[in-house]
Scaffold this motif. Sequence first.
Motif, PDB file in Angstrom:
ATOM      1  N   ALA A  54    -122.897  60.694  95.991  1.00 59.89           N
ATOM      2  CA  ALA A  54    -122.964  59.704  96.955  1.00 59.89           C
ATOM      3  C   ALA A  54    -122.083  59.456  98.435  1.00 59.89           C
ATOM      4  CB  ALA A  54    -121.482  58.272  95.968  1.00 59.89           C
ATOM      5  N   LEU A  55    -121.864  60.331  98.510  1.00 58.82           N
ATOM      6  CA  LEU A  55    -120.997  61.392 100.348  1.00 58.82           C
ATOM      7  C   LEU A  55    -122.279  61.299 101.084  1.00 58.82           C
ATOM      8  CD1 LEU A  55    -120.199  64.594  99.073  1.00 58.82           C
ATOM      9  CD2 LEU A  55    -118.499  62.589  99.656  1.00 58.82           C
ATOM     10  N   SER A  56    -121.309  59.861 101.859  1.00 61.24           N
ATOM     11  CA  SER A  56    -122.635  60.618 103.593  1.00 61.24           C
ATOM     12  C   SER A  56    -122.573  61.303 103.746  1.00 61.24           C
ATOM     13  CB  SER A  56    -121.768  59.288 104.852  1.00 61.24           C
ATOM     14  OG  SER A  56    -120.521  60.211 104.956  1.00 61.24           O
ATOM     15  N   LEU A 122    -111.338  65.222 101.523  1.00 63.37           N
ATOM     16  CA  LEU A 122    -110.786  64.391 100.823  1.00 63.37           C
ATOM     17  C   LEU A 122    -109.707  63.367 100.739  1.00 63.37           C
ATOM     18  CD1 LEU A 122    -109.432  65.132  97.903  1.00 63.37           C
ATOM     19  CD2 LEU A 122    -106.975  65.575  98.954  1.00 63.37           C
ATOM     20  N   LEU A 123    -109.247  63.272 102.059  1.00 62.38           N
ATOM     21  CA  LEU A 123    -108.416  62.380 102.491  1.00 62.38           C
ATOM     22  C   LEU A 123    -110.212  60.447 102.696  1.00 62.38           C
ATOM     23  CD1 LEU A 123    -105.908  63.258 104.323  1.00 62.38           C
ATOM     24  CD2 LEU A 123    -105.633  62.391 102.395  1.00 62.38           C
ATOM     25  N   ARG A 124    -110.183  61.467 103.621  1.00 59.26           N
ATOM     26  CA  ARG A 124    -111.718  60.453 104.096  1.00 59.26           C
ATOM     27  C   ARG A 124    -112.810  60.152 102.849  1.00 59.26           C
ATOM     28  NH1 ARG A 124    -115.600  59.954 108.368  1.00 59.26           N
ATOM     29  NH2 ARG A 124    -117.243  59.778 107.460  1.00 59.26           N
ATOM     30  N   THR A 125    -112.480  60.308 101.397  1.00 57.12           N
ATOM     31  CA  THR A 125    -113.073  60.115 100.233  1.00 57.12           C
ATOM     32  C   THR A 125    -112.045  59.443  99.501  1.00 57.12           C
ATOM     33  OG1 THR A 125    -114.718  62.008  99.950  1.00 57.12           O
ATOM     34  CG2 THR A 125    -114.244  60.768  98.257  1.00 57.12           C
ATOM     35  N   ALA A 126    -110.801  59.672  99.700  1.00 60.11           N
ATOM     36  CA  ALA A 126    -109.840  59.201  98.674  1.00 60.11           C
ATOM     37  C   ALA A 126    -108.971  58.253  99.709  1.00 60.11           C
ATOM     38  CB  ALA A 126    -109.154  59.989  98.979  1.00 60.11           C
ATOM     39  N   THR A 127    -108.706  57.700 100.570  1.00 62.59           N
ATOM     40  CA  THR A 127    -108.683  56.808 101.306  1.00 62.59           C
ATOM     41  C   THR A 127    -109.870  55.446 101.720  1.00 62.59           C
ATOM     42  OG1 THR A 127    -109.087  57.560 103.492  1.00 62.59           O
ATOM     43  CG2 THR A 127    -106.251  58.402 102.278  1.00 62.59           C
ATOM     44  N   GLY A 128    -110.546  56.302 102.119  1.00 64.20           N
ATOM     45  CA  GLY A 128    -111.596  55.135 102.887  1.00 64.20           C
ATOM     46  C   GLY A 128    -111.475  55.288 104.182  1.00 64.20           C
TER      47      GLY A 128
END
Length: 180
Positions: A54-56, A122-128
């Motif tokens: 699902a990652l961009s 990690l932060l891009r995925t976790a925080t949006g």
Amino acid sequence: MTRYDGAPGRDETPQQRADRLWNEMLQEVRVCQTGAQILFGFLIGVAFTPRFAALSDFDRNLYVATVVLGAVATGALIAPVAFHRFLTGHGMKPELIHVASRLIAIGLTTLALTIAAALLLLLRTATGSPAAAWGLSAACLLWFATSWLVLPQVVLRRTAARRAAVSEHGDPGGGGRPPR
């Protein structure tokens, strides 16, 4: 015994100095190697999780760059051991120390970049929040630069200035006071 001028207060031959420096380097690199290897192992596993699909495109490319940085860091931090294996018995320890020092510096640099890139992913995925992720990752990288590069230089300069004052005046603290 020949006194080596580069190490104040030490009576050691060049070979003894090389042995001491090599042992110190091994102790330092053991900590870094372990951390890099564990991080690299975790990074490899990310591609096999269900959420990876699902990652961009940006995040997948960031992941690939992070894994490559992790591989380079791990390789650079392990390289001094391989170097030592090939050069043992050839009387080349001073050369080994010089090359190993450079490899460890490369390993530490790429390890810092790996950690910052992994944190960004990690932060891009976790925080949006891409902006928060970039800001926090940049702050982490700045912390590494400060604590690993700037702070040692500050300590080195202060120590050199203090030693110069002692040799110039003979009194480290001025008026009998202890040095700061």
